[in-house]
Design a protein around this motif. Structure first.
Motif, PDB file in Angstrom:
ATOM      1  N   ASP A  65      60.998  -8.439  40.034  1.00 29.95           N
ATOM      2  CA  ASP A  65      62.200  -8.080  40.780  1.00 29.95           C
ATOM      3  C   ASP A  65      63.138  -9.280  40.864  1.00 29.95           C
ATOM      4  N   THR A  66      64.431  -9.013  40.656  1.00 27.81           N
ATOM      5  CA  THR A  66      65.410 -10.088  40.553  1.00 27.81           C
ATOM      6  C   THR A  66      66.701  -9.680  41.237  1.00 27.81           C
ATOM      7  N   ARG A  67      67.322 -10.625  41.898  1.00 27.69           N
ATOM      8  CA  ARG A  67      68.649 -10.377  42.452  1.00 27.69           C
ATOM      9  C   ARG A  67      69.628 -10.113  41.312  1.00 27.69           C
ATOM     10  N   GLN A  68      70.555  -9.211  41.571  1.00 24.24           N
ATOM     11  CA  GLN A  68      71.558  -8.878  40.569  1.00 24.24           C
ATOM     12  C   GLN A  68      72.344 -10.125  40.166  1.00 24.24           C
ATOM     13  N   SER A  69      72.677 -10.966  41.117  1.00 24.29           N
ATOM     14  CA  SER A  69      73.438 -12.180  40.818  1.00 24.29           C
ATOM     15  C   SER A  69      72.653 -13.122  39.908  1.00 24.29           C
TER      16      SER A  69
END
Length: 162
Positions: A65-69
């Motif tokens: 899981d990763t932040r969109q930014s």
């Protein structure tokens, strides 16, 4: 020597169509990269993806899981392009976005089970594209091409802005 021309009627055929004007290597790289991207697009469409989406899915599968930014930074893609990609991937059920538990204003992106199920087909598509790209090349040709392309990449990377 006559200028080398791209195929008439091809989108962008009049761009960089004269190797004497733009340089022999740059001209060849332009044509090859455009043809490779078009072939990749056709192959990826067979599994319901657009070019670039497979890279994003692979990134999410490999790193979680990763932040969109963070995707914007890591993939080197314009924020609006990442947003559009994610919207399409979300509509097809391949990714999901939810608020970051540490900062509810920020979205975290995760690959779904359906997205993970597509990873083998993505890898098969890229292997197929390699075979198409290097048809008629023997192992030595492929190794030499890979080494030359790696040198080109290093040369170009050295002139990028920080």
């Amino acid at each position: 020597m006559e200028p080398t021309r791209t195929t008439a009627g091809t989108p962008g055929a009049d761009v960089c169509d004269d190797e004497q004007r733009v340089g022999r290597i740059g001209h060849a790289l332009f044509r090859v990269s455009r043809a490779h991207r078009a072939a990749a697009g056709r192959i990826l469409r067979e599994i319901g993806l657009y070019p670039g989406q497979e890279v994003m899915l692979g990134r999410l599968a490999d790193h979680g899981d990763t932040r969109q930014s963070r995707l914007v930074l890591e993939l080197g893609i314009d924020p609006s392009t990442v947003t559009k990609m994610l919207q399409r991937l979300e509509r097809t059920g391949l990714v999901e976005r939810c608020p970051d538990p540490l900062d509810r204003r920020v979205s975290v992106v995760a690959i779904t089970a359906k997205g993970r199920d597509l990873l083998d087909r993505i890898e098969d598509s890229w292997r197929r594209l390699d075979e198409i790209t290097c048809a008629g090349f023997d192992d030595a040709d492929r190794e030499q091409l890979a080494a030359l392309l790696a040198r080109l990449e290093r040369n170009l990377a050295a002139c990028q802005e920080d």
